[in-house]
Design a protein around this motif. Structure first.
Motif, PDB file in Angstrom:
ATOM      1  N   TRP A 114       0.851  -1.184   0.000  1.00  0.00           N
ATOM      2  CA  TRP A 114       0.000   0.000   0.000  1.00  0.00           C
ATOM      3  C   TRP A 114       0.888   1.235   0.000  1.00  0.00           C
ATOM      4  O   TRP A 114       1.830   1.336   0.790  1.00  0.00           O
ATOM      5  CB  TRP A 114      -0.912   0.002   1.220  1.00  0.00           C
ATOM      6  N   ARG A 137       3.159   2.883   2.623  1.00  0.00           N
ATOM      7  CA  ARG A 137       2.360   2.996   3.844  1.00  0.00           C
ATOM      8  C   ARG A 137       1.912   1.638   4.351  1.00  0.00           C
ATOM      9  O   ARG A 137       1.089   1.552   5.258  1.00  0.00           O
ATOM     10  CB  ARG A 137       1.159   3.886   3.566  1.00  0.00           C
ATOM     11  N   LEU A 141      -0.247   1.048   7.825  1.00  0.00           N
ATOM     12  CA  LEU A 141      -1.647   0.627   7.756  1.00  0.00           C
ATOM     13  C   LEU A 141      -1.882  -0.690   8.490  1.00  0.00           C
ATOM     14  O   LEU A 141      -2.900  -0.865   9.150  1.00  0.00           O
ATOM     15  CB  LEU A 141      -2.095   0.536   6.297  1.00  0.00           C
ATOM     16  N   SER A 144      -1.693  -0.030  12.333  1.00  0.00           N
ATOM     17  CA  SER A 144      -2.830   0.733  12.849  1.00  0.00           C
ATOM     18  C   SER A 144      -4.148  -0.032  12.710  1.00  0.00           C
ATOM     19  O   SER A 144      -5.174   0.399  13.217  1.00  0.00           O
ATOM     20  CB  SER A 144      -2.938   2.069  12.115  1.00  0.00           C
ATOM     21  N   ASN A 146      -5.711  -0.388   9.938  1.00  0.00           N
ATOM     22  CA  ASN A 146      -6.510   0.288   8.908  1.00  0.00           C
ATOM     23  C   ASN A 146      -6.203  -0.176   7.496  1.00  0.00           C
ATOM     24  O   ASN A 146      -6.569   0.491   6.547  1.00  0.00           O
ATOM     25  CB  ASN A 146      -6.282   1.808   8.991  1.00  0.00           C
ATOM     26  N   ALA A 147      -5.545  -1.317   7.367  1.00  0.00           N
ATOM     27  CA  ALA A 147      -5.242  -1.810   6.026  1.00  0.00           C
ATOM     28  C   ALA A 147      -6.552  -2.151   5.334  1.00  0.00           C
ATOM     29  O   ALA A 147      -7.387  -2.848   5.916  1.00  0.00           O
ATOM     30  CB  ALA A 147      -4.338  -3.025   6.084  1.00  0.00           C
TER      31      ALA A 147
END
Length: 148
Positions: A114, A137, A141, A144, A146-147
């Motif tokens: 990503w 990122r 990700l 966090s 948030n992937a």
């Protein structure tokens, strides 16, 4: 300290520079530097792609991010290692119409990478090359949660 000389075939590549004339400013020197040398030295992943999606240039940072060598990437199609593009028109996706976009690239070993993809540095309507940079990122990700 005793050192062994480098064998002829494994000597590091040295960049030959001419001494800067005393009346030349650092800005003049920057103006003379070839673009490909500058792009290769960027610490950020950078890629140049033509309108058909053919990779024309990939710096070492981009190659490291996706796991391919420069030779493997040259003349391949950018869309072959893209999982998703942020728009229906691939050229618009590369040139960009807004700020950085999150894209999913395919690493050589098949997993997702990503990255935030910039707008092209070349933005005129008649430009035939998109010059884009990336910010990996993936780890951020995943850590966090948030992937996508």
């Amino acid at each position: 300290m005793i050192t062994k000389p480098f064998p002829v075939n494994s000597a590091p590549t040295l960049e030959r520079r001419r001494p800067r004339p005393s009346d030349q400013s650092p800005m003049d020197e920057l103006r003379r530097m070839p673009a490909l040398i500058m792009l290769e030295r960027l610490p950020a992943p950078a890629l140049a792609v033509d309108r058909a999606g053919t990779v024309l240039f990939a710096n070492g940072s981009f190659c490291d991010m996706v796991g391919y060598s420069p030779d493997e990437l040259l003349s391949t199609n950018f869309y072959d290692f893209m999982y998703t593009l942020p728009t229906d028109d691939p050229w618009i996706a590369l040139v960009g119409t807004s700020t950085e976009r999150l894209v999913e690239l395919r690493h050589k070993f098949g997993h997702s990478v990503w990255a935030s993809m910039s707008k092209s540095a070349l933005r005129r309507r008649d430009d035939t090359i998109a010059l884009i940079s990336f910010h990996d990122r993936t780890e951020e990700l995943w850590l966090s949660g948030n992937a996508p």
